[in-house]
Design a protein around this motif. Structure first.
Motif, PDB file in Angstrom:
ATOM      1  N   UNK A 220      -2.484  -2.220   5.221  1.00 17.93           N
ATOM      2  CA  UNK A 220      -1.136  -1.993   4.799  1.00 17.93           C
ATOM      3  C   UNK A 220      -0.279  -3.558   4.463  1.00 17.93           C
ATOM      4  N   UNK A 221       0.761  -3.109   3.703  1.00 22.84           N
ATOM      5  CA  UNK A 221       1.668  -4.254   3.174  1.00 22.84           C
ATOM      6  C   UNK A 221       3.011  -3.716   3.403  1.00 22.84           C
ATOM      7  N   UNK A 222       4.232  -4.498   3.233  1.00 29.29           N
ATOM      8  CA  UNK A 222       5.551  -4.176   3.416  1.00 29.29           C
ATOM      9  C   UNK A 222       5.796  -3.454   2.230  1.00 29.29           C
ATOM     10  N   UNK A 223       6.263  -2.208   2.434  1.00 31.38           N
ATOM     11  CA  UNK A 223       6.564  -1.366   1.176  1.00 31.38           C
ATOM     12  C   UNK A 223       7.647  -1.900   0.304  1.00 31.38           C
ATOM     13  N   UNK A 224       8.534  -2.647   0.785  1.00 28.80           N
ATOM     14  CA  UNK A 224       9.657  -3.270   0.062  1.00 28.80           C
ATOM     15  C   UNK A 224       9.256  -4.412  -1.028  1.00 28.80           C
ATOM     16  N   UNK A 225       8.025  -4.986  -0.605  1.00 31.19           N
ATOM     17  CA  UNK A 225       7.415  -5.863  -1.561  1.00 31.19           C
ATOM     18  C   UNK A 225       6.102  -5.268  -2.360  1.00 31.19           C
ATOM     19  N   UNK A 227       5.156  -1.321  -2.905  1.00 31.18           N
ATOM     20  CA  UNK A 227       5.151  -0.014  -2.855  1.00 31.18           C
ATOM     21  C   UNK A 227       3.892   0.614  -2.738  1.00 31.18           C
ATOM     22  N   UNK A 228       2.864   0.185  -3.397  1.00 28.54           N
ATOM     23  CA  UNK A 228       1.480   0.839  -3.299  1.00 28.54           C
ATOM     24  C   UNK A 228       1.106   0.621  -1.992  1.00 28.54           C
ATOM     25  N   UNK A 229       1.641  -0.234  -1.091  1.00 30.08           N
ATOM     26  CA  UNK A 229       1.300  -0.352   0.372  1.00 30.08           C
ATOM     27  C   UNK A 229      -0.059  -0.814   0.628  1.00 30.08           C
ATOM     28  N   UNK A 230      -1.147  -0.293   0.130  1.00 24.10           N
ATOM     29  CA  UNK A 230      -2.644  -0.584   0.512  1.00 24.10           C
ATOM     30  C   UNK A 230      -2.897  -1.782  -0.219  1.00 24.10           C
ATOM     31  N   UNK A 231      -3.347  -2.887   0.493  1.00 29.34           N
ATOM     32  CA  UNK A 231      -3.863  -4.222  -0.259  1.00 29.34           C
ATOM     33  C   UNK A 231      -5.194  -4.173  -1.138  1.00 29.34           C
ATOM     34  N   UNK A 232      -5.952  -2.949  -0.862  1.00 28.16           N
ATOM     35  CA  UNK A 232      -7.115  -3.128  -1.887  1.00 28.16           C
ATOM     36  C   UNK A 232      -6.389  -2.487  -3.062  1.00 28.16           C
ATOM     37  N   UNK A 233      -5.662  -1.489  -2.886  1.00 27.52           N
ATOM     38  CA  UNK A 233      -4.989  -0.973  -4.264  1.00 27.52           C
ATOM     39  C   UNK A 233      -4.443  -2.029  -4.985  1.00 27.52           C
TER      40      UNK A 233
END
Length: 416
Positions: A220-225, A227-233
């Motif tokens: 996961x990544x910060x949704x504010x930066x 929005x797709x969240x998943x780093x792979x995506x």
């Protein structure tokens, strides 16, 4: 002797796509007969000849079988008794196993399609020709690459099952680095490169060939930066942005590897990724070494991994920090590579859900600052400097001053 145009030219003709080049197969001929007609042999492992006028390649019809010798571990049988159907039967996909007869300068309208390639073309399906597919694991990469080119095609269930079986049996573990990179580079240059990695991940090959990329999915990544969240995506979105902007191969490879370090972020600080740039640098270095990635692609990917965070924060950086950045990435001597670095960062910025059309300001600020640095006459400073040991310091100071002026920077606090 009969000549046929085969493979991609036939496929692309049926699709109405531009035909870049043509592959020819000659049935019923011998090497001696080809030489007698003026063809010049060029193949070392199997008979391929150049046309005396067009210089196009003509290959004798052949069959192949897996072995420990010969071209990439295969031996070939090329003889006058090898039929067109047998030659087409050794190919990877049905859509690549079609032919048209050539009479003089004319290509016949009749389609020779023993394996149902036209039907699969109309159905938008990628299907392997036959059991021989399993003898060459590089064909997994080829199917993934074609999926990136023909992004609206699906993969036949039986073909995906075979690919999964090949991965499970360890076939892809024995691929040599050069073959993996060759197919990877081609796939990166397709119109939807993320599909290549979707297919490789679906059959399990991504974890075997590019474990650093595979490990990004689910992080996961910060949704504010993001929005797709998943780093792979996110990585796949960045990669597809590089194709949308039609950037060069080094930029696309840098897009693929820029965030590898996020897979190793300690769980207790997620979804933040403090220090991921250095981790990305180390993992990219490892990946490039393993795949023997060409220097041009490797060098840009390493710069992207280490410095993309600073480039994104260009609006926050003071003049001295910007000058130091230029010096570290060798922007003054390598302006074209620096431009590619900014292109890769552009993809990273816009490769986020809902950010695809956002304006990315960093390149404008950085290019303005770099222009100011380039305007500094380092030679004159060196000549006028009495203490030659202080030349680098004086040049650096002049560059910082020029950047401050160009960016209207008035802050007086100590530089970073």
């Amino acid at each position: 002797m009969q000549i046929y145009v085969v493979g991609g030219a036939v496929r692309d003709g049926l699709l109405g796509r531009p035909i870049a080049d043509r592959d020819y197969v000659v049935v019923g001929a011998t090497p001696q007969a080809m030489r007698a007609l003026g063809f010049r042999p060029v193949g070392k492992d199997f008979p391929v000849f150049l046309h005396p006028d067009s210089q196009e390649e003509y290959a004798l019809a052949r069959t192949e079988r897996k072995s420990g010798h010969g071209y990439h571990g295969f031996t070939f049988h090329a003889a006058p008794d090898v039929t067109l159907e047998e030659d087409l039967g050794r190919r990877d996909l049905t859509i690549n196993a079609m032919a048209r007869r050539v009479d003089g300068d004319q290509v016949a309208a009749e389609l020779l399609d023993p394996y149902g390639g036209q039907h699969d073309l109309e159905a938008r399906v990628l299907r392997h020709v036959g059991p021989a597919f399993a003898e060459d694991p590089v064909r997994i990469l080829r199917i993934a690459r074609f999926a990136a080119r023909f992004s609206d095609f699906s993969i036949a269930p039986e073909t995906m099952a075979l690919m999964c079986s090949m991965v499970a049996s360890g076939e892809v573990d024995h691929l040599v680095a050069e073959r993996v990179w060759q197919e990877l580079a081609k796939g990166l240059m397709e119109t939807k490169p993320s599909r290549m990695f979707d297919v490789l991940r679906a059959c399990g090959a991504l974890q075997r060939l590019l474990p650093e990329v595979d490990a990004l999915f689910g992080v996961p990544q910060r949704p504010d930066y993001h929005p797709e969240i998943d780093t792979g995506i996110h990585t796949m979105m960045v990669l597809d942005q590089s194709a949308v902007f039609e950037y060069a191969l080094p930029v696309r490879f840098a897009a693929l590897t820029h965030d590898l370090g996020k897979a190793q972020t300690p769980a207790d600080i997620l979804p933040r990724h403090i220090g991921h740039e250095e981790r990305s640098y180390r993992l990219t270095e490892t990946l490039c070494s393993r795949l023997r990635v060409p220097n041009e692609c490797r060098d840009l990917a390493l710069l992207m991994a280490r410095f993309h965070g600073n480039i994104h924060r260009a609006a926050e950086l003071k003049a001295s920090t910007l000058v130091s950045l230029f010096e570290k990435v060798d922007a003054l001597r390598r302006p074209d590579r620096f431009r590619q670095l900014l292109e890769a960062c552009h993809c990273d910025y816009t490769g986020r859900l809902g950010w695809e059309t956002r304006h990315y300001e960093s390149p404008n600020r950085l290019q303005s600052a770099l222009a100011a640095v380039n305007a500094v006459e380092a030679g004159k400073i060196a000549v006028s400097c009495v203490d030659k040991g202080k030349i680098p310091e004086r040049i650096h100071a002049a560059r910082v001053s020029a950047v401050r002026q160009a960016l209207n920077e008035t802050r007086e606090e100590p530089e970073q």
